[in-house]
Design a protein around this motif. Structure first.
Motif, mmCIF file in Angstrom:
data_model
loop_
_atom_site.group_PDB
_atom_site.id
_atom_site.type_symbol
_atom_site.label_atom_id
_atom_site.label_comp_id
_atom_site.label_asym_id
_atom_site.label_seq_id
_atom_site.Cartn_x
_atom_site.Cartn_y
_atom_site.Cartn_z
ATOM 1 N N SER A 185 0.711 -1.102 -0.012
ATOM 2 C CA SER A 185 0.116 -0.275 -0.188
ATOM 3 C C SER A 185 0.880 1.254 0.213
ATOM 4 C CB SER A 185 -1.078 0.008 1.055
ATOM 5 O OG SER A 185 0.051 -0.091 2.377
ATOM 6 N N PHE A 186 1.910 1.266 0.612
ATOM 7 C CA PHE A 186 3.055 2.387 0.697
ATOM 8 C C PHE A 186 3.405 2.412 -0.763
ATOM 9 C CE2 PHE A 186 7.232 4.010 1.761
ATOM 10 C CZ PHE A 186 6.892 5.630 1.983
ATOM 11 N N LEU A 187 4.001 1.310 -1.158
ATOM 12 C CA LEU A 187 4.339 1.374 -2.571
ATOM 13 C C LEU A 187 3.560 2.031 -3.896
ATOM 14 C CD1 LEU A 187 6.492 -2.138 -2.973
ATOM 15 C CD2 LEU A 187 7.263 0.243 -2.395
ATOM 16 N N VAL A 188 2.211 1.535 -3.433
ATOM 17 C CA VAL A 188 1.277 2.467 -4.313
ATOM 18 C C VAL A 188 1.199 3.993 -4.238
ATOM 19 C CG1 VAL A 188 -1.196 2.433 -4.944
ATOM 20 C CG2 VAL A 188 -0.066 -0.019 -4.804
ATOM 21 N N ASP A 189 1.226 4.165 -3.174
ATOM 22 C CA ASP A 189 1.362 5.689 -3.107
ATOM 23 C C ASP A 189 2.434 6.533 -3.353
ATOM 24 O OD1 ASP A 189 -1.090 5.531 -1.487
ATOM 25 O OD2 ASP A 189 -0.425 5.625 0.545
ATOM 26 N N LEU A 190 3.818 5.996 -3.463
ATOM 27 C CA LEU A 190 4.932 6.284 -3.800
ATOM 28 C C LEU A 190 4.717 6.277 -5.337
ATOM 29 C CD1 LEU A 190 7.753 4.825 -1.813
ATOM 30 C CD2 LEU A 190 6.977 7.043 -1.798
ATOM 31 N N ALA A 191 4.275 5.263 -5.928
ATOM 32 C CA ALA A 191 4.052 5.195 -7.619
ATOM 33 C C ALA A 191 3.217 6.474 -7.881
ATOM 34 C CB ALA A 191 3.462 3.742 -7.808
ATOM 35 N N GLU A 192 2.102 6.714 -7.116
ATOM 36 C CA GLU A 192 1.233 7.566 -7.356
ATOM 37 C C GLU A 192 1.825 9.032 -7.381
ATOM 38 O OE1 GLU A 192 -3.312 9.320 -6.419
ATOM 39 O OE2 GLU A 192 -2.627 7.611 -5.348
ATOM 40 N N LEU A 193 2.647 9.401 -6.391
ATOM 41 C CA LEU A 193 3.225 10.571 -6.270
ATOM 42 C C LEU A 193 4.428 10.757 -7.377
ATOM 43 C CD1 LEU A 193 4.169 12.905 -4.618
ATOM 44 C CD2 LEU A 193 5.897 11.334 -3.302
ATOM 45 N N ALA A 194 5.069 9.754 -7.686
ATOM 46 C CA ALA A 194 6.159 9.943 -8.767
ATOM 47 C C ALA A 194 5.529 9.873 -10.116
ATOM 48 C CB ALA A 194 7.301 8.628 -8.571
ATOM 49 N N SER A 195 4.326 9.492 -10.335
ATOM 50 C CA SER A 195 3.785 9.261 -11.813
ATOM 51 C C SER A 195 3.567 11.032 -12.315
ATOM 52 C CB SER A 195 2.537 8.733 -11.814
ATOM 53 O OG SER A 195 1.440 9.396 -10.909
ATOM 54 N N GLY A 196 3.654 11.727 -11.387
ATOM 55 C CA GLY A 196 3.475 13.179 -11.921
ATOM 56 C C GLY A 196 4.626 13.910 -11.824
ATOM 57 N N TRP A 197 5.732 13.410 -11.711
ATOM 58 C CA TRP A 197 6.982 13.983 -11.654
ATOM 59 C C TRP A 197 7.529 14.155 -12.944
ATOM 60 C CZ3 TRP A 197 10.347 10.562 -7.663
ATOM 61 C CH2 TRP A 197 9.667 10.910 -6.258
ATOM 62 N N PRO A 198 7.970 15.513 -12.993
ATOM 63 C CA PRO A 198 8.725 15.897 -14.539
ATOM 64 C C PRO A 198 10.184 15.085 -14.720
ATOM 65 C CG PRO A 198 9.328 17.702 -12.987
ATOM 66 C CD PRO A 198 8.419 16.451 -12.139
ATOM 67 N N ASP A 199 10.881 14.950 -15.812
ATOM 68 C CA ASP A 199 12.232 14.683 -15.916
ATOM 69 C C ASP A 199 13.055 15.301 -14.874
ATOM 70 O OD1 ASP A 199 11.105 12.977 -17.883
ATOM 71 O OD2 ASP A 199 11.775 14.129 -19.692
ATOM 72 N N ALA A 200 14.064 14.446 -14.425
ATOM 73 C CA ALA A 200 14.951 15.104 -13.551
ATOM 74 C C ALA A 200 15.750 16.138 -14.220
ATOM 75 C CB ALA A 200 15.993 14.076 -12.964
ATOM 76 N N VAL A 201 16.220 17.166 -13.446
ATOM 77 C CA VAL A 201 17.048 18.159 -13.899
ATOM 78 C C VAL A 201 18.364 17.717 -14.455
ATOM 79 C CG1 VAL A 201 15.940 20.032 -12.474
ATOM 80 C CG2 VAL A 201 17.984 18.738 -11.806
ATOM 81 N N ALA A 202 19.165 18.484 -15.258
ATOM 82 C CA ALA A 202 20.310 17.891 -15.819
ATOM 83 C C ALA A 202 21.276 17.843 -14.743
ATOM 84 C CB ALA A 202 20.961 18.969 -16.519
ATOM 85 N N ALA A 203 22.173 16.712 -14.970
ATOM 86 C CA ALA A 203 22.940 16.328 -13.671
ATOM 87 C C ALA A 203 24.082 17.351 -13.688
ATOM 88 C CB ALA A 203 23.360 14.901 -14.237
ATOM 89 N N TRP A 204 24.656 17.146 -12.629
ATOM 90 C CA TRP A 204 25.821 17.836 -12.251
ATOM 91 C C TRP A 204 27.045 17.518 -12.955
ATOM 92 C CZ3 TRP A 204 30.493 16.381 -9.379
ATOM 93 C CH2 TRP A 204 31.325 17.233 -9.215
ATOM 94 N N GLN A 205 28.060 18.118 -13.608
ATOM 95 C CA GLN A 205 29.140 17.497 -14.345
ATOM 96 C C GLN A 205 30.483 17.821 -13.382
ATOM 97 O OE1 GLN A 205 28.745 15.877 -17.406
ATOM 98 N NE2 GLN A 205 26.832 15.846 -16.562
ATOM 99 N N ARG A 206 31.071 16.717 -13.217
ATOM 100 C CA ARG A 206 32.502 16.688 -12.476
ATOM 101 C C ARG A 206 33.260 17.546 -13.305
ATOM 102 N NH1 ARG A 206 33.790 10.704 -13.131
ATOM 103 N NH2 ARG A 206 35.393 10.884 -14.702
ATOM 104 N N PRO A 207 34.301 18.187 -12.540
ATOM 105 C CA PRO A 207 35.282 18.863 -13.578
ATOM 106 C C PRO A 207 36.223 17.859 -14.275
ATOM 107 C CG PRO A 207 35.372 19.951 -11.208
ATOM 108 C CD PRO A 207 34.566 18.808 -11.235
ATOM 109 N N ALA A 208 36.569 18.257 -15.604
ATOM 110 C CA ALA A 208 37.064 17.512 -16.444
ATOM 111 C C ALA A 208 38.621 16.985 -16.050
ATOM 112 C CB ALA A 208 37.066 17.880 -17.782
ATOM 113 N N ASP A 209 39.354 17.836 -15.433
ATOM 114 C CA ASP A 209 40.681 17.633 -14.915
ATOM 115 C C ASP A 209 40.811 17.016 -13.655
ATOM 116 O OD1 ASP A 209 39.828 19.935 -13.677
ATOM 117 O OD2 ASP A 209 41.400 21.024 -13.868
ATOM 118 N N ALA A 210 39.645 16.375 -13.140
ATOM 119 C CA ALA A 210 39.765 15.818 -11.876
ATOM 120 C C ALA A 210 40.119 14.852 -11.814
ATOM 121 C CB ALA A 210 38.239 15.745 -11.027
ATOM 122 N N LEU A 211 40.958 14.350 -10.795
ATOM 123 C CA LEU A 211 41.620 12.922 -10.802
ATOM 124 C C LEU A 211 40.688 11.939 -10.676
ATOM 125 C CD1 LEU A 211 44.602 12.349 -7.985
ATOM 126 C CD2 LEU A 211 42.999 10.588 -8.553
#
Length: 351
Positions: A185-211
């Protein structure tokens, strides 16, 4: 996972048509005025620092009638790599100490982003083969409840769009069968909540010169492992994947997404684990304090040293834009701290 903003301008070139009569020219056709430029909406800008990319907070995840008696909080742990990998991957981890379906329990929810439609295919097929419940909510899901004497628990996994959920329920006052009825029943509520979510915002990009190195300990790392093997004063075998496991599958997904290096080397006179989180020096700017006693380390923004015995040392540092940790055991008389320093210095030179 991200795309640069695209701007497309469309304009029509004016067309001039002239018609000539036998004895006199007809008036010229007026040029068609240019159409206004049309631009596509810009893509979401990349965040300036890592953090959750889930379009909800912990309170929203547990705003369900299926749970009660608790308060939602963000999961925190002493391990700096736990927080670093989850934030860099954009994941969300929340905890709720209360009840599910009226049964006392501690619930932990991990939400991962950018998941493909096939993300749970193998898990669901394996769960079905073992007779576990599937198709409980979302596009795909599976669940199990285990009567473990030390820590009885339920684990559920669910996919909703490009978001995956992992629910871990630790309980003790009722039977696994009772919790197995309460959890869906909790999973059903989570699924209903997430069904209205937009696409995730762009991912953070690590610095190209990082070790950085590789998360493939048996492959790419092993092919270049002399970088660290030559830095220790004892013989060790080939690199193997390190870590004893955290218990949450979503954490491994975060490790993969951030390309965390976690490799181990061992031999009769010593052994060591190496962890590198590429680009994680942002944690220093965010005020994250490294474990242990602060020590000076050439080229590092900060470093911390933990020692338990004369044979062990854990050296953690923000160096060359990344978070690096060497967990060293030496049984050959050498200083474990110095050997750990030598390994980090070799890494900084090589990468």
């Amino acid at each position: 996972m991200t795309r640069p903003a695209l701007r497309v301008a469309l304009a029509f070139v004016p067309v001039l048509a002239l018609a000539l009569a036998a004895c006199a020219p007809e008036p010229a056709v007026e040029a068609t005025p240019p159409a206004p430029a049309v631009s596509e909406p810009a893509a979401s800008p990349q965040p300036t620092e890592p953090g959750s990319r889930v379009p909800a907070d912990c309170a929203a995840l547990f705003a369900s009638d299926a749970v009660s008696g608790g308060t939602a909080t963000v999961v925190t742990r002493d391990d700096v790599f736990f927080r670093g990998t989850l934030d860099q991957a954009g994941s969300l981890a929340c905890e709720y100490d209360g009840a599910v379906g009226g049964l006392g329990a501690t619930l932990t929810v991990f939400v991962s982003v950018d998941q493909p439609a096939t993300a749970l295919d193998e898990e669901v097929a394996s769960a079905a083969a073992f007779g576990l419940p599937t198709a409980l909510a979302g596009e795909e899901s599976w669940s199990t409840c285990v009567a473990d004497d030390e820590m009885p628990f339920c684990r559920s996994r669910m996919l909703v769009g490009a978001y995956s959920f992992e629910l871990i329920v630790v309980y003790g006052e009722a039977s696994p069968a009772e919790y197995a009825v309460a959890v869906p029943s909790f999973l059903v509520d989570l699924a209903e909540l997430a069904s209205g979510w937009p696409d995730a915002v762009a991912a953070w990009q690590r610095p190209a010169d990082a070790l950085a190195w590789s998360d493939d300990c048996e492959g790419a790392v092993r092919a270049q492992q002399d970088v660290v093997r030559d830095a220790v004063p004892f013989d060790v075998g080939d690199a193997v994947t390190g870590g004893s496991g955290d218990g949450a599958l979503s954490i491994y997904r975060a490790h993969d997404a951030t390309e965390l290096v976690y490799c181990s080397w061992g031999g009769p006179q010593g052994s060591f684990d190496l962890r590198i989180l590429p680009g994680a020096a942002w944690m220093h700017e965010a005020g994250v304090v490294l474990p242990g006693t602060p020590v000076a380390l050439d080229g590092a923004l900060a470093a911390g040293l933990q020692t338990a015995t004369a044979k062990t040392a854990v050296l953690t540092a923000f160096i060359d834009g990344s978070l690096v940790q060497v967990d060293m055991f030496v049984d050959s008389g050498a200083s474990p701290e110095q050997v750990a320093r030598d390994v980090i210095a070799a890494l900084a030179v090589a990468f």
